[in-house]
Design a protein around this motif. Structure first.
Motif, PDB file in Angstrom:
ATOM      1  N   TRP A  97       0.865  -1.181   0.000  1.00 44.76           N
ATOM      2  CA  TRP A  97       0.000   0.000   0.000  1.00 44.76           C
ATOM      3  C   TRP A  97       0.901   1.230   0.000  1.00 44.76           C
ATOM      4  CZ3 TRP A  97      -1.231  -4.114   3.347  1.00 44.76           C
ATOM      5  CH2 TRP A  97      -2.453  -4.750   3.102  1.00 44.76           C
ATOM      6  N   GLU A 155      -8.107   2.192   4.460  1.00 43.57           N
ATOM      7  CA  GLU A 155      -9.223   2.490   3.555  1.00 43.57           C
ATOM      8  C   GLU A 155      -9.650   1.216   2.829  1.00 43.57           C
ATOM      9  OE1 GLU A 155     -10.157   5.236  -0.333  1.00 43.57           O
ATOM     10  OE2 GLU A 155      -8.736   5.980   1.155  1.00 43.57           O
ATOM     11  N   GLU A 156      -8.678   0.423   2.375  1.00 41.79           N
ATOM     12  CA  GLU A 156      -9.012  -0.847   1.731  1.00 41.79           C
ATOM     13  C   GLU A 156      -9.693  -1.783   2.713  1.00 41.79           C
ATOM     14  OE1 GLU A 156      -6.970  -4.816  -0.105  1.00 41.79           O
ATOM     15  OE2 GLU A 156      -5.911  -2.925  -0.459  1.00 41.79           O
ATOM     16  N   ALA A 214     -11.537  -0.968   5.295  1.00 43.25           N
ATOM     17  CA  ALA A 214     -12.917  -0.472   5.480  1.00 43.25           C
ATOM     18  C   ALA A 214     -13.784  -0.818   4.279  1.00 43.25           C
ATOM     19  CB  ALA A 214     -12.901   1.028   5.720  1.00 43.25           C
ATOM     20  N   ASP A 215     -13.261  -0.612   3.073  1.00 41.85           N
ATOM     21  CA  ASP A 215     -14.028  -0.931   1.867  1.00 41.85           C
ATOM     22  C   ASP A 215     -14.369  -2.417   1.792  1.00 41.85           C
ATOM     23  OD1 ASP A 215     -13.874   1.730   1.118  1.00 41.85           O
ATOM     24  OD2 ASP A 215     -12.317   1.412  -0.410  1.00 41.85           O
ATOM     25  N   ARG A 216     -13.396  -3.262   2.126  1.00 41.20           N
ATOM     26  CA  ARG A 216     -13.639  -4.706   2.067  1.00 41.20           C
ATOM     27  C   ARG A 216     -14.628  -5.148   3.140  1.00 41.20           C
ATOM     28  NH1 ARG A 216      -7.959  -7.633   0.717  1.00 41.20           N
ATOM     29  NH2 ARG A 216      -9.321  -9.369   0.205  1.00 41.20           N
ATOM     30  N   GLU A 240     -17.019  -3.241   4.462  1.00 40.58           N
ATOM     31  CA  GLU A 240     -18.329  -2.756   4.027  1.00 40.58           C
ATOM     32  C   GLU A 240     -18.901  -3.648   2.934  1.00 40.58           C
ATOM     33  OE1 GLU A 240     -17.590   1.296   2.924  1.00 40.58           O
ATOM     34  OE2 GLU A 240     -17.646   2.000   4.999  1.00 40.58           O
ATOM     35  N   GLY A 241     -18.044  -4.079   2.013  1.00 38.52           N
ATOM     36  CA  GLY A 241     -18.483  -4.989   0.951  1.00 38.52           C
ATOM     37  C   GLY A 241     -18.929  -6.331   1.503  1.00 38.52           C
TER      38      GLY A 241
END
Length: 149
Positions: free
Chosen positions: A114, A122-123, A125-127, A129-130
């Motif tokens: 990263w 951030e990744e 959190a995105d994962r 949430e997904g």
């Protein structure tokens, strides 16, 4: 970075950082850094210390994000997560200063994974949430990443 994280992790709980890393507490991070710095001098034969000192000096002057296949540890690499290979922030100068890399001990350092710690989280959190959107609460795995519970 993770001063509130317990060094005593009870039972299986998954990993916060994909694929298999758990943040260290500040104490554990400092202990891992000290252990790596001192271990390399104990492991290398004394006759080879000058060679390794020159390699460390050379690498300390290469830009952040430069990988190596050597078993060594620079003072500019604070580890912050583990459970096998360590993740560390590369604090050497250069455009990639602050990037997140991984140390595989016998295979050297790889990355950057990263561009910085913020991008890594951030990744995460995105994962997460997904995963929540896909209803993966009953199956806490995405590939090799065991989701934290």
């Amino acid at each position: 970075m993770a001063n509130g994280v317990s060094d005593l992790r009870p039972g299986p709980g998954g990993f916060l950082i994909p694929e298999r890393w758990t943040p260290y507490s500040t104490r554990a991070s400092l202990a891992a850094w000290r252990a790596r710095i001192s271990a390399q001098w104990r492991v290398w034969p004394e006759a080879e210390h000058a060679f390794y000192a020159a390699q460390i000096d050379r690498l300390r002057h290469t830009p952040a994000g430069t990988p190596t296949s050597m078993w060594l540890w620079l003072p500019e690499w604070p580890p912050f997560a583990g459970d096998g290979p360590d993740l560390f922030v590369d604090c050497r100068p250069g455009p990639l200063r602050g990037c997140v890399m991984v140390d595989y001990e016998t295979e050297g350092q790889h990355g950057p994974l990263w561009p910085n710690v913020a991008a890594m989280f951030e990744e995460v959190a995105d994962r997460l949430e997904g995963a929540a959107a896909e209803g993966l609460d009953d199956d806490p795995e995405i590939g090799r990443w065991i989701l934290p519970r």
